[in-house]
Design a protein around this motif. Structure first.
Motif, mmCIF file in Angstrom:
data_model
loop_
_atom_site.group_PDB
_atom_site.id
_atom_site.type_symbol
_atom_site.label_atom_id
_atom_site.label_comp_id
_atom_site.label_asym_id
_atom_site.label_seq_id
_atom_site.Cartn_x
_atom_site.Cartn_y
_atom_site.Cartn_z
ATOM 1 N N THR A 14 80.651 27.568 38.007
ATOM 2 C CA THR A 14 81.291 27.138 36.759
ATOM 3 C C THR A 14 81.119 25.646 36.508
ATOM 4 O OG1 THR A 14 83.388 26.841 37.930
ATOM 5 C CG2 THR A 14 82.998 28.972 36.877
ATOM 6 N N THR A 15 80.772 24.898 37.542
ATOM 7 C CA THR A 15 80.580 23.459 37.405
ATOM 8 C C THR A 15 79.459 23.020 38.339
ATOM 9 O OG1 THR A 15 81.589 21.280 37.784
ATOM 10 C CG2 THR A 15 82.400 23.112 39.108
ATOM 11 N N PRO A 16 78.721 21.983 37.948
ATOM 12 C CA PRO A 16 77.673 21.460 38.829
ATOM 13 C C PRO A 16 78.191 20.399 39.786
ATOM 14 C CG PRO A 16 77.560 20.320 36.752
ATOM 15 C CD PRO A 16 78.696 21.325 36.629
ATOM 16 N N ALA A 17 79.509 20.225 39.866
ATOM 17 C CA ALA A 17 80.082 19.082 40.583
ATOM 18 C C ALA A 17 79.642 19.011 42.041
ATOM 19 C CB ALA A 17 81.604 19.126 40.499
ATOM 20 N N GLU A 18 79.391 20.152 42.673
ATOM 21 C CA GLU A 18 79.025 20.156 44.084
ATOM 22 C C GLU A 18 77.533 19.928 44.307
ATOM 23 O OE1 GLU A 18 80.316 23.684 45.966
ATOM 24 O OE2 GLU A 18 82.412 23.489 45.353
ATOM 25 N N TRP A 39 75.627 37.449 31.524
ATOM 26 C CA TRP A 39 75.588 36.256 32.371
ATOM 27 C C TRP A 39 74.872 35.084 31.725
ATOM 28 C CZ3 TRP A 39 70.517 35.188 33.129
ATOM 29 C CH2 TRP A 39 69.616 36.269 33.091
ATOM 30 N N LEU A 40 74.112 35.356 30.650
ATOM 31 C CA LEU A 40 73.426 34.248 29.971
ATOM 32 C C LEU A 40 74.422 33.204 29.473
ATOM 33 C CD1 LEU A 40 70.750 36.236 27.922
ATOM 34 C CD2 LEU A 40 70.272 34.595 29.761
ATOM 35 N N ALA A 41 75.578 33.654 29.008
ATOM 36 C CA ALA A 41 76.596 32.713 28.530
ATOM 37 C C ALA A 41 77.058 31.794 29.649
ATOM 38 C CB ALA A 41 77.779 33.476 27.941
ATOM 39 N N GLU A 42 77.177 32.332 30.855
ATOM 40 C CA GLU A 42 77.600 31.507 31.990
ATOM 41 C C GLU A 42 76.527 30.489 32.367
ATOM 42 O OE1 GLU A 42 80.713 31.712 33.029
ATOM 43 O OE2 GLU A 42 80.878 33.191 31.425
ATOM 44 N N VAL A 43 75.274 30.876 32.251
ATOM 45 C CA VAL A 43 74.191 29.928 32.525
ATOM 46 C C VAL A 43 74.208 28.800 31.500
ATOM 47 C CG1 VAL A 43 71.693 29.625 32.687
ATOM 48 C CG2 VAL A 43 72.767 31.663 33.663
ATOM 49 N N ARG A 44 74.401 29.137 30.229
ATOM 50 C CA ARG A 44 74.466 28.095 29.200
ATOM 51 C C ARG A 44 75.632 27.143 29.454
ATOM 52 N NH1 ARG A 44 73.378 32.549 25.735
ATOM 53 N NH2 ARG A 44 75.542 32.522 25.035
ATOM 54 N N LYS A 45 76.773 27.693 29.882
ATOM 55 C CA LYS A 45 77.922 26.829 30.186
ATOM 56 C C LYS A 45 77.607 25.875 31.330
ATOM 57 C CE LYS A 45 81.506 30.112 28.704
ATOM 58 N NZ LYS A 45 82.601 31.008 29.191
ATOM 59 N N LEU A 46 76.926 26.375 32.356
ATOM 60 C CA LEU A 46 76.563 25.512 33.478
ATOM 61 C C LEU A 46 75.597 24.417 33.028
ATOM 62 C CD1 LEU A 46 76.523 24.774 36.483
ATOM 63 C CD2 LEU A 46 74.684 26.460 36.772
ATOM 64 N N LEU A 47 74.624 24.765 32.195
ATOM 65 C CA LEU A 47 73.672 23.767 31.711
ATOM 66 C C LEU A 47 74.378 22.728 30.844
ATOM 67 C CD1 LEU A 47 70.681 26.121 30.852
ATOM 68 C CD2 LEU A 47 70.845 24.524 32.779
ATOM 69 N N SER A 48 75.277 23.177 29.981
ATOM 70 C CA SER A 48 76.044 22.257 29.146
ATOM 71 C C SER A 48 76.859 21.297 30.003
ATOM 72 C CB SER A 48 76.955 23.048 28.214
ATOM 73 O OG SER A 48 77.786 22.195 27.459
ATOM 74 N N ALA A 49 77.550 21.840 31.017
ATOM 75 C CA ALA A 49 78.357 21.000 31.906
ATOM 76 C C ALA A 49 77.490 20.030 32.688
ATOM 77 C CB ALA A 49 79.165 21.885 32.858
ATOM 78 N N SER A 50 76.300 20.461 33.083
ATOM 79 C CA SER A 50 75.400 19.584 33.828
ATOM 80 C C SER A 50 74.978 18.388 32.984
ATOM 81 C CB SER A 50 74.166 20.367 34.285
ATOM 82 O OG SER A 50 74.530 21.423 35.149
ATOM 83 N N VAL A 51 74.667 18.645 31.711
ATOM 84 C CA VAL A 51 74.306 17.539 30.821
ATOM 85 C C VAL A 51 75.494 16.604 30.632
ATOM 86 C CG1 VAL A 51 73.568 16.931 28.490
ATOM 87 C CG2 VAL A 51 72.531 18.891 29.645
ATOM 88 N N ALA A 52 76.676 17.174 30.396
ATOM 89 C CA ALA A 52 77.872 16.357 30.174
ATOM 90 C C ALA A 52 78.191 15.484 31.384
ATOM 91 C CB ALA A 52 79.056 17.251 29.836
ATOM 92 N N GLN A 53 77.943 16.015 32.587
ATOM 93 C CA GLN A 53 78.260 15.280 33.818
ATOM 94 C C GLN A 53 77.061 14.509 34.363
ATOM 95 O OE1 GLN A 53 80.391 17.845 36.654
ATOM 96 N NE2 GLN A 53 81.147 19.063 34.938
ATOM 97 N N ARG A 54 75.963 14.510 33.618
ATOM 98 C CA ARG A 54 74.745 13.774 33.977
ATOM 99 C C ARG A 54 74.176 14.216 35.327
ATOM 100 N NH1 ARG A 54 75.947 7.584 31.751
ATOM 101 N NH2 ARG A 54 76.458 8.230 29.612
ATOM 102 N N VAL A 55 74.261 15.503 35.583
ATOM 103 C CA VAL A 55 73.613 16.086 36.755
ATOM 104 C C VAL A 55 72.187 16.449 36.352
ATOM 105 C CG1 VAL A 55 73.611 18.021 38.376
ATOM 106 C CG2 VAL A 55 75.769 16.953 37.690
ATOM 107 N N PRO A 56 71.167 15.975 37.038
ATOM 108 C CA PRO A 56 69.792 16.281 36.643
ATOM 109 C C PRO A 56 69.514 17.775 36.577
ATOM 110 C CG PRO A 56 69.800 14.454 38.187
ATOM 111 C CD PRO A 56 71.210 14.984 38.139
ATOM 112 N N VAL A 57 68.778 18.166 35.541
ATOM 113 C CA VAL A 57 68.431 19.557 35.297
ATOM 114 C C VAL A 57 66.927 19.666 35.091
ATOM 115 C CG1 VAL A 57 68.630 21.482 33.653
ATOM 116 C CG2 VAL A 57 70.654 20.143 34.246
#
Length: 222
Positions: A14-18, A39-57
């Motif tokens: 749910t979050t890329p924090a780790e 599950w596609l919706a969950e992947v989009r949420k993870l990608l959105s959160a990664s961008v918001a938290q500046r985790v490289p994707v």
């Protein structure tokens, strides 16, 4: 730590924090096929959160389309039909200022295998590469989230199997494009170009490479 998650079989984080980075690969479904693949919706949420938290994707093919949709872009069925087989893409001007793309040749080798396209880039995206068939071949959202429409991670055998299962895409390619020897030669060219790119992404995720400067435009996350 390296976690391999198969979203159709396992819960998506749910979050890329780790994590230091997120790699999102492709699949045969479309970016909006939530009714068949919830599950596609969950992947989009993870990608959105990664961008918001500046985790490289690093998002590849369907992954790139999901990244685009998750950050305000649009995906559609490509009006020019499939793009398939060994090919070239062309760097855009912005790529010369990008920490991952700057050292690539002007016309890097890639492997194409898609029917959908990123029709509209996210508002805050930098356009990094194009092809004559479909413009939005590579882009960056924010400082460190990259989408590439083409493949750099395949083997000749994987692509040959895709071709066996998708004769319509093979018909759209150049004659002989999916012969195994041709695929082997193409993958050697792809590896020479893109392995250093992948290594730069790892360095970016490890904090050893300075991310791109922000564009200064607002970034909608959906």
């Amino acid at each position: 730590m390296l976690d391999v998650v198969r979203p159709a079989q396992q819960p998506v984080p749910t979050t890329p924090a780790e994590y230091q980075g997120v790699v999102c690969l492709g699949g045969g479904m479309g970016a909006y096929d939530d009714s068949e693949h919830p599950w596609l919706a969950e992947v989009r949420k993870l990608l959105s959160a990664s961008v918001a938290q500046r985790v490289p994707v690093l998002a590849v093919c369907l992954g790139a389309q999901l990244l685009a949709v998750a950050t305000g872009g649009q995906v559609r069925k490509g009006p020019r039909g499939p793009e398939a087989g060994p090919s070239l893409v062309a760097k855009r001007d912005a790529a010369g200022r990008d920490p991952l793309f700057a050292d690539l040749p002007l016309l890097p080798d890639v492997i194409q295998f898609h029917e959908d396209e990123v029709h509209v880039l996210p508002p805050a995206a930098e356009h990094l590469a194009a092809s004559p068939t479909y413009q939005h071949q590579a882009f960056r959202v924010g400082s460190s989230a990259y989408g590439i429409q083409f493949h750099i991670e395949t083997t000749p055998e994987i692509v040959a199997e895709w071709a066996r299962r998708n004769p319509a895409r093979v018909a759209a390619a150049r004659p002989g494009a999916f012969e195994l020897e041709r695929l082997r030669e193409s993958h050697q060219d792809v590896a020479e170009t893109w392995q250093p790119f992948a290594e730069r992404f790892v360095r970016l995720a490890a904090g050893e490479l300075v991310p791109a400067a922000p564009t200064g435009r607002d970034l909608p996350l959906v």
